[in-house]
Design a protein around this motif. Structure first.
Motif, PDB file in Angstrom:
ATOM      1  N   ASN A   1     -32.153 -22.418 -38.152  1.00  7.66           N
ATOM      2  CA  ASN A   1     -33.128 -23.503 -38.264  1.00  7.66           C
ATOM      3  C   ASN A   1     -32.898 -24.567 -37.207  1.00  7.66           C
ATOM      4  O   ASN A   1     -33.830 -25.104 -36.612  1.00  7.66           O
ATOM      5  CB  ASN A   1     -33.074 -24.134 -39.657  1.00  7.66           C
ATOM      6  N   ASP A   2     -31.618 -24.879 -36.973  1.00  8.65           N
ATOM      7  CA  ASP A   2     -31.297 -25.906 -35.986  1.00  8.65           C
ATOM      8  C   ASP A   2     -31.633 -25.426 -34.580  1.00  8.65           C
ATOM      9  O   ASP A   2     -32.091 -26.205 -33.745  1.00  8.65           O
ATOM     10  CB  ASP A   2     -29.815 -26.274 -36.077  1.00  8.65           C
ATOM     11  N   PHE A   3     -31.415 -24.140 -34.323  1.00  3.87           N
ATOM     12  CA  PHE A   3     -31.732 -23.580 -33.003  1.00  3.87           C
ATOM     13  C   PHE A   3     -33.230 -23.694 -32.728  1.00  3.87           C
ATOM     14  O   PHE A   3     -33.641 -24.010 -31.609  1.00  3.87           O
ATOM     15  CB  PHE A   3     -31.291 -22.120 -32.945  1.00  3.87           C
ATOM     16  N   GLU A   4     -34.049 -23.450 -33.751  1.00  8.88           N
ATOM     17  CA  GLU A   4     -35.503 -23.550 -33.586  1.00  8.88           C
ATOM     18  C   GLU A   4     -35.921 -24.989 -33.274  1.00  8.88           C
ATOM     19  O   GLU A   4     -36.835 -25.213 -32.476  1.00  8.88           O
ATOM     20  CB  GLU A   4     -36.212 -23.075 -34.854  1.00  8.88           C
ATOM     21  N   LYS A   5     -35.247 -25.964 -33.893  1.00  8.45           N
ATOM     22  CA  LYS A   5     -35.626 -27.358 -33.708  1.00  8.45           C
ATOM     23  C   LYS A   5     -35.022 -27.959 -32.435  1.00  8.45           C
ATOM     24  O   LYS A   5     -35.593 -28.875 -31.857  1.00  8.45           O
ATOM     25  CB  LYS A   5     -35.177 -28.185 -34.926  1.00  8.45           C
ATOM     26  N   ASN A   6     -33.858 -27.457 -32.009  1.00 12.48           N
ATOM     27  CA  ASN A   6     -33.137 -28.095 -30.907  1.00 12.48           C
ATOM     28  C   ASN A   6     -32.569 -27.054 -29.947  1.00 12.48           C
ATOM     29  O   ASN A   6     -31.382 -27.071 -29.620  1.00 12.48           O
ATOM     30  CB  ASN A   6     -32.018 -28.980 -31.476  1.00 12.48           C
ATOM     31  N   GLU A   7     -33.417 -26.147 -29.504  1.00 15.68           N
ATOM     32  CA  GLU A   7     -32.971 -25.077 -28.607  1.00 15.68           C
ATOM     33  C   GLU A   7     -32.356 -25.603 -27.304  1.00 15.68           C
ATOM     34  O   GLU A   7     -31.395 -25.016 -26.792  1.00 15.68           O
ATOM     35  CB  GLU A   7     -34.146 -24.146 -28.306  1.00 15.68           C
ATOM     36  N   PRO A   8     -32.866 -26.723 -26.707  1.00 18.67           N
ATOM     37  CA  PRO A   8     -32.255 -27.223 -25.456  1.00 18.67           C
ATOM     38  C   PRO A   8     -30.767 -27.530 -25.576  1.00 18.67           C
ATOM     39  O   PRO A   8     -30.032 -27.363 -24.594  1.00 18.67           O
ATOM     40  CB  PRO A   8     -33.070 -28.498 -25.177  1.00 18.67           C
ATOM     41  N   PHE A   9     -30.319 -27.971 -26.752  1.00 16.24           N
ATOM     42  CA  PHE A   9     -28.889 -28.253 -26.926  1.00 16.24           C
ATOM     43  C   PHE A   9     -28.060 -26.993 -26.711  1.00 16.24           C
ATOM     44  O   PHE A   9     -27.051 -27.006 -25.986  1.00 16.24           O
ATOM     45  CB  PHE A   9     -28.642 -28.812 -28.335  1.00 16.24           C
ATOM     46  N   TYR A  10     -28.494 -25.889 -27.305  1.00 14.59           N
ATOM     47  CA  TYR A  10     -27.746 -24.631 -27.208  1.00 14.59           C
ATOM     48  C   TYR A  10     -27.884 -24.011 -25.811  1.00 14.59           C
ATOM     49  O   TYR A  10     -26.946 -23.396 -25.308  1.00 14.59           O
ATOM     50  CB  TYR A  10     -28.225 -23.668 -28.292  1.00 14.59           C
ATOM     51  N   ASP A  11     -29.033 -24.211 -25.198  1.00 12.82           N
ATOM     52  CA  ASP A  11     -29.212 -23.723 -23.830  1.00 12.82           C
ATOM     53  C   ASP A  11     -28.313 -24.476 -22.856  1.00 12.82           C
ATOM     54  O   ASP A  11     -27.783 -23.893 -21.906  1.00 12.82           O
ATOM     55  CB  ASP A  11     -30.673 -23.882 -23.397  1.00 12.82           C
ATOM     56  N   ALA A  12     -28.151 -25.780 -23.102  1.00 13.54           N
ATOM     57  CA  ALA A  12     -27.292 -26.581 -22.223  1.00 13.54           C
ATOM     58  C   ALA A  12     -25.848 -26.115 -22.294  1.00 13.54           C
ATOM     59  O   ALA A  12     -25.153 -26.034 -21.262  1.00 13.54           O
ATOM     60  CB  ALA A  12     -27.392 -28.061 -22.611  1.00 13.54           C
ATOM     61  N   VAL A  13     -25.376 -25.780 -23.499  1.00 16.45           N
ATOM     62  CA  VAL A  13     -24.015 -25.244 -23.647  1.00 16.45           C
ATOM     63  C   VAL A  13     -23.884 -23.933 -22.879  1.00 16.45           C
ATOM     64  O   VAL A  13     -22.899 -23.698 -22.166  1.00 16.45           O
ATOM     65  CB  VAL A  13     -23.669 -25.037 -25.137  1.00 16.45           C
ATOM     66  N   SER A  14     -24.877 -23.078 -23.011  1.00 20.48           N
ATOM     67  CA  SER A  14     -24.861 -21.788 -22.323  1.00 20.48           C
ATOM     68  C   SER A  14     -24.793 -21.968 -20.811  1.00 20.48           C
ATOM     69  O   SER A  14     -24.022 -21.292 -20.113  1.00 20.48           O
ATOM     70  CB  SER A  14     -26.112 -20.977 -22.706  1.00 20.48           C
ATOM     71  N   ASN A  15     -25.581 -22.904 -20.293  1.00 22.98           N
ATOM     72  CA  ASN A  15     -25.620 -23.118 -18.840  1.00 22.98           C
ATOM     73  C   ASN A  15     -24.300 -23.654 -18.314  1.00 22.98           C
ATOM     74  O   ASN A  15     -23.821 -23.218 -17.246  1.00 22.98           O
ATOM     75  CB  ASN A  15     -26.758 -24.089 -18.491  1.00 22.98           C
ATOM     76  N   THR A  16     -23.698 -24.604 -19.040  1.00 23.13           N
ATOM     77  CA  THR A  16     -22.420 -25.160 -18.571  1.00 23.13           C
ATOM     78  C   THR A  16     -21.312 -24.112 -18.626  1.00 23.13           C
ATOM     79  O   THR A  16     -20.452 -24.067 -17.738  1.00 23.13           O
ATOM     80  CB  THR A  16     -22.018 -26.385 -19.415  1.00 23.13           C
ATOM     81  N   LEU A  17     -21.331 -23.266 -19.641  1.00 19.33           N
ATOM     82  CA  LEU A  17     -20.325 -22.198 -19.734  1.00 19.33           C
ATOM     83  C   LEU A  17     -20.472 -21.211 -18.573  1.00 19.33           C
ATOM     84  O   LEU A  17     -19.482 -20.801 -17.951  1.00 19.33           O
ATOM     85  CB  LEU A  17     -20.473 -21.452 -21.066  1.00 19.33           C
ATOM     86  N   LYS A  18     -21.710 -20.825 -18.275  1.00 14.59           N
ATOM     87  CA  LYS A  18     -21.928 -19.863 -17.200  1.00 14.59           C
ATOM     88  C   LYS A  18     -21.550 -20.447 -15.846  1.00 14.59           C
ATOM     89  O   LYS A  18     -20.970 -19.760 -14.999  1.00 14.59           O
ATOM     90  CB  LYS A  18     -23.391 -19.419 -17.188  1.00 14.59           C
ATOM     91  N   ASN A  19     -21.883 -21.713 -15.636  1.00 21.02           N
ATOM     92  CA  ASN A  19     -21.560 -22.352 -14.360  1.00 21.02           C
ATOM     93  C   ASN A  19     -20.059 -22.452 -14.136  1.00 21.02           C
ATOM     94  O   ASN A  19     -19.581 -22.326 -13.002  1.00 21.02           O
ATOM     95  CB  ASN A  19     -22.188 -23.744 -14.299  1.00 21.02           C
ATOM     96  N   TYR A  20     -19.302 -22.679 -15.225  1.00 20.15           N
ATOM     97  CA  TYR A  20     -17.856 -22.881 -15.077  1.00 20.15           C
ATOM     98  C   TYR A  20     -17.074 -21.568 -15.158  1.00 20.15           C
ATOM     99  O   TYR A  20     -16.182 -21.320 -14.351  1.00 20.15           O
ATOM    100  CB  TYR A  20     -17.365 -23.842 -16.159  1.00 20.15           C
ATOM    101  N   TYR A  21     -17.432 -20.730 -16.123  1.00 19.72           N
ATOM    102  CA  TYR A  21     -16.655 -19.511 -16.357  1.00 19.72           C
ATOM    103  C   TYR A  21     -17.302 -18.254 -15.780  1.00 19.72           C
ATOM    104  O   TYR A  21     -16.644 -17.205 -15.710  1.00 19.72           O
ATOM    105  CB  TYR A  21     -16.428 -19.304 -17.861  1.00 19.72           C
ATOM    106  N   GLY A  22     -18.577 -18.327 -15.391  1.00 22.76           N
ATOM    107  CA  GLY A  22     -19.250 -17.131 -14.898  1.00 22.76           C
ATOM    108  C   GLY A  22     -19.462 -16.119 -16.015  1.00 22.76           C
ATOM    109  O   GLY A  22     -19.502 -16.458 -17.199  1.00 22.76           O
ATOM    110  N   GLU A  23     -19.591 -14.867 -15.646  1.00 29.17           N
ATOM    111  CA  GLU A  23     -19.848 -13.801 -16.627  1.00 29.17           C
ATOM    112  C   GLU A  23     -18.540 -13.329 -17.271  1.00 29.17           C
ATOM    113  O   GLU A  23     -18.175 -12.153 -17.212  1.00 29.17           O
ATOM    114  CB  GLU A  23     -20.538 -12.614 -15.938  1.00 29.17           C
ATOM    115  N   THR A  24     -17.825 -14.270 -17.895  1.00 25.08           N
ATOM    116  CA  THR A  24     -16.567 -13.941 -18.575  1.00 25.08           C
ATOM    117  C   THR A  24     -16.756 -14.053 -20.082  1.00 25.08           C
ATOM    118  O   THR A  24     -17.828 -14.371 -20.568  1.00 25.08           O
ATOM    119  CB  THR A  24     -15.437 -14.879 -18.105  1.00 25.08           C
ATOM    120  N   SER A  25     -15.679 -13.799 -20.815  1.00 23.32           N
ATOM    121  CA  SER A  25     -15.787 -13.650 -22.268  1.00 23.32           C
ATOM    122  C   SER A  25     -16.309 -14.901 -22.952  1.00 23.32           C
ATOM    123  O   SER A  25     -17.090 -14.817 -23.914  1.00 23.32           O
ATOM    124  CB  SER A  25     -14.427 -13.268 -22.852  1.00 23.32           C
ATOM    125  N   TYR A  26     -15.912 -16.106 -22.488  1.00 22.92           N
ATOM    126  CA  TYR A  26     -16.371 -17.324 -23.152  1.00 22.92           C
ATOM    127  C   TYR A  26     -17.897 -17.405 -23.119  1.00 22.92           C
ATOM    128  O   TYR A  26     -18.542 -17.669 -24.126  1.00 22.92           O
ATOM    129  CB  TYR A  26     -15.773 -18.559 -22.481  1.00 22.92           C
TER     130      TYR A  26
END
Length: 304
Positions: A154-179
């Motif tokens: 439910n929270d993802f539906e209401k606030n998807e940008p928050f979760y997308d922002a976490v995903s983007n920062t993880l990819k930028n820092y760790y790349g395609e790794t396990s985190y």
């Protein structure tokens, strides 16, 4: 979700409890590690007390940092000095979360517990957006939210940008790794559930609309056929678009046969005044002034 369960080092302590790790297996980027001690009594030294669950310690570290554990009584990991800045921020996050959990610990009502879980998640998310810059800390905050009885979908539906922002920062820092990959897998599962529900709703809506269109089509065909089956009364070709009544049609035919008003009244069994009234109506409908004009207008237009 955020540990790789890979043993990097293993060693034994000396009689004083001293140990040291050195090597190049640590990552250059900040990652979450756990140091773990086995409970034993080698040479009279008890690494942890029997009533303590402190035989491990989680911390953020990289190969640029140093960490020092000072032995305090029987608890080896109660005090540490870590040069990693992200670890220091993580301790602040944990302290903030513990204060929230402490306030919620006494709640017994299930409905109130659910509301407390929602409040915890919203406050941790707000703390994360305001105070946490490091992607690993955002991932750890997400992990803490996920462990509570919180409706992520439910929270993802209401606030998807928050979760997308976490995903983007993880990819930028760790790349395609396990985190990044494990977090993305979690989010993808939630997203897929939402998409399946939307697809099912859309499919049901399309079916309903299709049925409605089909019903309206049948109604339209029925109305068209009903209209087509209706045959209007015959009128004289070339006359006004205004339809004549049956009596007016009869009187018109008799006028064309040069019948007088009296003869028309006798033939139709109506009064003379009624005949005159019908004739006046005929003149108005056919836009003529007398019998001569009426006859001239209609003599070349036979009945249908």
């Amino acid at each position: 979700m955020i540990t790789e369960n890979q043993i990097l080092f293993s060693t034994q302590t000396d009689s004083s409890g001293y140990f040291e790790f050195k090597g190049q297996l640590l990552s250059e980027k900040d990652k979450l590690y756990r140091i773990h001690s086995n409970i034993n009594t080698i040479k009279g030294l008890q690494l942890v007390s029997d009533n303590e669950k402190s035989n491990y310690y989680n911390f953020i570290f990289s190969n640029r940092d140093t960490i020092y554990f000072s032995k305090s009584g029987n608890n080896w990991f109660s005090e540490s000095k870590n040069s990693n800045l992200a670890d220091k921020e993580w301790r602040k996050l944990k302290s903030f979360e513990e204060s929230l959990e402490k306030n919620n610990a006494q709640i017994k009502n299930k409905e109130a517990q659910q509301q407390a879980a929602n409040d915890f998640a919203e406050k941790v998310k707000a703390y994360s957006e305001k105070n946490l810059k490091h992607p690993l800390l955002k991932l750890l905050a997400f992990s803490d939210i996920k462990r509570n009885d919180f409706n992520l979908k439910n929270d993802f539906e209401k606030n998807e940008p928050f979760y997308d922002a976490v995903s983007n920062t993880l990819k930028n820092y760790y790349g395609e790794t396990s985190y990044y990959l494990q977090y993305q897998d979690e989010i993808s599962k939630i997203s897929n559930v939402i998409l399946q529900q939307k697809y099912a709703f859309q499919k049901k809506l399309n079916y309903t609309l299709g049925t409605l269109v089909l019903i309206l089509t049948f109604i339209s065909i029925y109305q068209f056929r009903k209209l087509k089956a209706f045959k209007p009364k015959k009128a004289i070709q070339g006359t006004s678009s205004l339809a004549l009544t049956n009596q007016e049609e009869k009187i018109t035919k008799l006028i064309l046969e040069d019948k007088s008003n009296k003869e028309i009244a006798d033939e139709l069994f109506i009064s003379l005044s009624t005949v005159k009234t019908h004739i006046r109506n005929l003149y108005a409908k056919l836009d003529v002034a007398n019998r001569h004009e009426l006859t001239a207008k209609l003599k070349n237009h036979p009945w249908d």
